[in-house]
Motif scaffolding. Structure first.
Motif, PDB file in Angstrom:
ATOM      1  N   LEU A 101       1.123  -8.144  -3.279  1.00  0.00           N
ATOM      2  CA  LEU A 101       0.502  -8.136  -1.961  1.00  0.00           C
ATOM      3  C   LEU A 101       1.249  -9.104  -1.057  1.00  0.00           C
ATOM      4  O   LEU A 101       1.483 -10.256  -1.427  1.00  0.00           O
ATOM      5  CB  LEU A 101      -0.969  -8.559  -2.077  1.00  0.00           C
ATOM      6  N   ASP A 102       1.606  -8.637   0.131  1.00  0.00           N
ATOM      7  CA  ASP A 102       2.305  -9.477   1.114  1.00  0.00           C
ATOM      8  C   ASP A 102       1.570  -9.350   2.440  1.00  0.00           C
ATOM      9  O   ASP A 102       1.517  -8.260   3.018  1.00  0.00           O
ATOM     10  CB  ASP A 102       3.764  -9.012   1.245  1.00  0.00           C
ATOM     11  N   ILE A 103       0.992 -10.467   2.915  1.00  0.00           N
ATOM     12  CA  ILE A 103       0.226 -10.466   4.156  1.00  0.00           C
ATOM     13  C   ILE A 103       0.835 -11.476   5.105  1.00  0.00           C
ATOM     14  O   ILE A 103       1.026 -12.648   4.749  1.00  0.00           O
ATOM     15  CB  ILE A 103      -1.252 -10.821   3.909  1.00  0.00           C
ATOM     16  N   ALA A 132      -5.561   2.714  -5.607  1.00  0.00           N
ATOM     17  CA  ALA A 132      -4.432   3.211  -6.404  1.00  0.00           C
ATOM     18  C   ALA A 132      -3.284   3.696  -5.523  1.00  0.00           C
ATOM     19  O   ALA A 132      -2.691   4.748  -5.767  1.00  0.00           O
ATOM     20  CB  ALA A 132      -4.892   4.323  -7.351  1.00  0.00           C
ATOM     21  N   VAL A 133      -2.982   2.921  -4.481  1.00  0.00           N
ATOM     22  CA  VAL A 133      -1.873   3.273  -3.596  1.00  0.00           C
ATOM     23  C   VAL A 133      -0.622   2.499  -4.001  1.00  0.00           C
ATOM     24  O   VAL A 133      -0.695   1.392  -4.542  1.00  0.00           O
ATOM     25  CB  VAL A 133      -2.210   2.986  -2.120  1.00  0.00           C
ATOM     26  N   ARG A 134       0.530   3.090  -3.698  1.00  0.00           N
ATOM     27  CA  ARG A 134       1.813   2.466  -4.034  1.00  0.00           C
ATOM     28  C   ARG A 134       2.683   2.500  -2.781  1.00  0.00           C
ATOM     29  O   ARG A 134       2.931   3.560  -2.215  1.00  0.00           O
ATOM     30  CB  ARG A 134       2.499   3.242  -5.170  1.00  0.00           C
ATOM     31  N   GLY A 135       3.108   1.311  -2.353  1.00  0.00           N
ATOM     32  CA  GLY A 135       3.950   1.261  -1.171  1.00  0.00           C
ATOM     33  C   GLY A 135       3.179   1.484   0.110  1.00  0.00           C
ATOM     34  O   GLY A 135       3.580   2.287   0.955  1.00  0.00           O
ATOM     35  N   LEU A 136       2.073   0.761   0.291  1.00  0.00           N
ATOM     36  CA  LEU A 136       1.268   0.856   1.501  1.00  0.00           C
ATOM     37  C   LEU A 136       1.707  -0.205   2.500  1.00  0.00           C
ATOM     38  O   LEU A 136       1.875  -1.379   2.146  1.00  0.00           O
ATOM     39  CB  LEU A 136      -0.210   0.653   1.171  1.00  0.00           C
ATOM     40  N   HIS A 137       1.879   0.188   3.760  1.00  0.00           N
ATOM     41  CA  HIS A 137       2.241  -0.757   4.818  1.00  0.00           C
ATOM     42  C   HIS A 137       1.256  -0.643   5.961  1.00  0.00           C
ATOM     43  O   HIS A 137       1.141   0.410   6.596  1.00  0.00           O
ATOM     44  CB  HIS A 137       3.658  -0.485   5.327  1.00  0.00           C
ATOM     45  N   LEU A 138       0.530  -1.726   6.228  1.00  0.00           N
ATOM     46  CA  LEU A 138      -0.327  -1.838   7.404  1.00  0.00           C
ATOM     47  C   LEU A 138       0.371  -2.769   8.382  1.00  0.00           C
ATOM     48  O   LEU A 138       0.705  -3.902   8.032  1.00  0.00           O
ATOM     49  CB  LEU A 138      -1.700  -2.399   7.024  1.00  0.00           C
ATOM     50  N   GLY A 139       0.585  -2.316   9.594  1.00  0.00           N
ATOM     51  CA  GLY A 139       1.340  -3.086  10.575  1.00  0.00           C
ATOM     52  C   GLY A 139       0.460  -3.956  11.448  1.00  0.00           C
ATOM     53  O   GLY A 139      -0.133  -4.925  11.003  1.00  0.00           O
ATOM     54  N   ALA A 183       0.568 -12.424  -4.910  1.00  0.00           N
ATOM     55  CA  ALA A 183       0.287 -12.304  -3.482  1.00  0.00           C
ATOM     56  C   ALA A 183       0.998 -13.402  -2.713  1.00  0.00           C
ATOM     57  O   ALA A 183       1.045 -14.557  -3.144  1.00  0.00           O
ATOM     58  CB  ALA A 183      -1.215 -12.380  -3.223  1.00  0.00           C
ATOM     59  N   ARG A 184       1.542 -13.021  -1.561  1.00  0.00           N
ATOM     60  CA  ARG A 184       2.184 -13.975  -0.639  1.00  0.00           C
ATOM     61  C   ARG A 184       1.540 -13.789   0.722  1.00  0.00           C
ATOM     62  O   ARG A 184       1.600 -12.700   1.302  1.00  0.00           O
ATOM     63  CB  ARG A 184       3.684 -13.694  -0.569  1.00  0.00           C
ATOM     64  N   ILE A 185       0.901 -14.856   1.234  1.00  0.00           N
ATOM     65  CA  ILE A 185       0.095 -14.759   2.440  1.00  0.00           C
ATOM     66  C   ILE A 185       0.533 -15.844   3.401  1.00  0.00           C
ATOM     67  O   ILE A 185       0.647 -17.019   3.023  1.00  0.00           O
ATOM     68  CB  ILE A 185      -1.405 -14.907   2.107  1.00  0.00           C
TER      69      ILE A 185
END
Length: 396
Positions: free
Chosen positions: A230-232, A176-183, A253-255
């Protein structure tokens, strides 16, 4: 059909954790000190011996709260130049760093962990508006059912840099996260599961992952549940026990790239897998909404596997070779396109259906297939095959 194995969580060796600090408070001065002279000597020694981690990542550091030091010399936490902790515990130094950030903040503040160390069998909880990066190497134990790093119900959380080793239950755990960025995330594990989005939590939205490199798990590399948006950039999976990237009940989702070597060997999983209505819209439709530029799978188990009423998938290119299971299996999925690419040996390319779900339909597969076969059984609906190469074809 291959029976999927049960979830295989690593065993744990729990220990009694030190008390986690209240993240709502402001920093306290020197919660536990070495003593002024010892602290000065330790910091001087770190400077003279190159105390900054050798594995420090480019552009990593400069947070509002900073953790420095080593297991040998102890750790220091500072918040905007003010020391808030000195002591021997790596995990307490990190908890104090997170706890030192402004309570009730509405804009992001950051923690930079410059030191390497072992957090034990504990968890780091990230609240809203927090950026948390590890510029050294974080070694972790296993906390039953928990992640080494977690965020639940939080907004505007980022992990720009992280190198993690060890055998966690989950390396990173979200819900339930909003605006998560993993680099730039590197998970060089000896068991456990890499990145997990919780199955029981409400939707997470606006999730971005730049590059996840995961190896050595005895479970999945990256597994999402209930993600809408989702953007990976890339998931690179090496020697991963189950799926490299698994999308469950995930849409929009865009991967860029999913690249797996020796992934899912001896299991029913795949380098890239969609399951449990992934790609199905709220209205039940399957318009294309999961777009993957390229899937690479060398060895391991299956290459691409779409199952259990998932779909809305477009893969631009595939490069699959020597897979131990099906190179491709599309089973009870709807509106799936594999637009180009090659399959070299390994398991067959197959369209299938189980009786408990509607037949597979609206599938287009354009591939060069050599050294293995192409099969459609049972027949789907509105299936288009464009197969070149030497593959025997058993299609409807």
């Amino acid at each position: 059909m291959t029976t999927l194995p049960a979830m295989n969580h690593p065993p744990t060796a729990p220990s009694t954790p030190p008390a986690s600090p209240d993240v709502r408070r402001r920093p306290r001065l020197l919660r536990r000190a070495f003593g002024a002279s010892l602290a000065v000597l330790a910091l001087l020694a770190a400077t003279l011996t190159g105390g900054a981690p050798a594995m420090a990542q480019q552009d990593c550091g400069g947070g509002d709260a900073v953790v420095t030091g080593s297991q040998q010399q102890g750790f220091t936490t500072s918040y905007r130049g003010q020391t808030v902790y000195q002591g021997e515990s790596y995990i307490v130094a990190i908890w104090e760093a997170v706890g030192s950030l402004t309570p009730g903040r509405t804009s992001q503040e950051s923690v930079s962990v410059m030191a390497s160390g072992w957090i034990g069998h504990h968890t780091i909880d990230l609240p809203s508006h927090t950026s948390f990066e590890v510029c050294g190497t974080m070694d972790v134990g296993s906390a039953t059912g928990r992640g080494a790093i977690e965020a639940f119900g939080a907004t505007d959380v980022a992990i720009p840099h992280l190198t993690m080793t060890g055998s966690p239950w989950f390396g990173l755990h979200f819900g339930a996260v909003r605006g998560l960025h993993l680099g730039q995330i590197t998970l060089e594990l000896a068991g456990g599961l890499g990145v997990r989005f919780d199955r029981e939590s409400p939707d997470s939205t606006s999730v971005v992952m730049d590059r996840i490199h995961v190896s050595g798990t005895d479970n999945h590399g990256v597994e999402t549940w209930n993600v809408n948006g989702l953007d990976i950039g890339a998931v690179i999976a090496r020697d991963v026990g189950y799926a490299g990237l698994l999308l469950n009940n995930t849409r929009n989702a865009r991967i860029g790239l999913v690249d797996g070597h020796n992934v899912a060997t001896g299991t029913g999983y795949a380098t890239f897998r969609m399951a449990n209505t992934a790609g199905r819209a709220a209205d039940g439709g399957y318009d294309t909404n999961v777009v993957v530029d390229k899937v690479v799978a060398h060895g391991g188990g299956r290459g691409i596997f779409c199952v259990s009423q998932s779909g809305g998938l477009h893969v631009g290119e595939v490069e699959l070779s020597g897979t131990g299971g099906n190179a491709v299996l599309i089973e009870n999925c709807y509106n799936v396109t594999l637009a180009s690419g090659t399959v070299d040996g390994g398991g067959e390319v197959r369209i299938a259906s189980r009786s408990e779900f509607p037949l597979t339909r609206d599938v287009s597969i354009t591939l060069e297939v050599n050294g293995t076969s192409v099969r459609e059984s049972p027949c789907g609906e509105n299936i288009t095959w464009r197969i070149t190469g030497d593959a025997p074809q058993h299609i409807c």
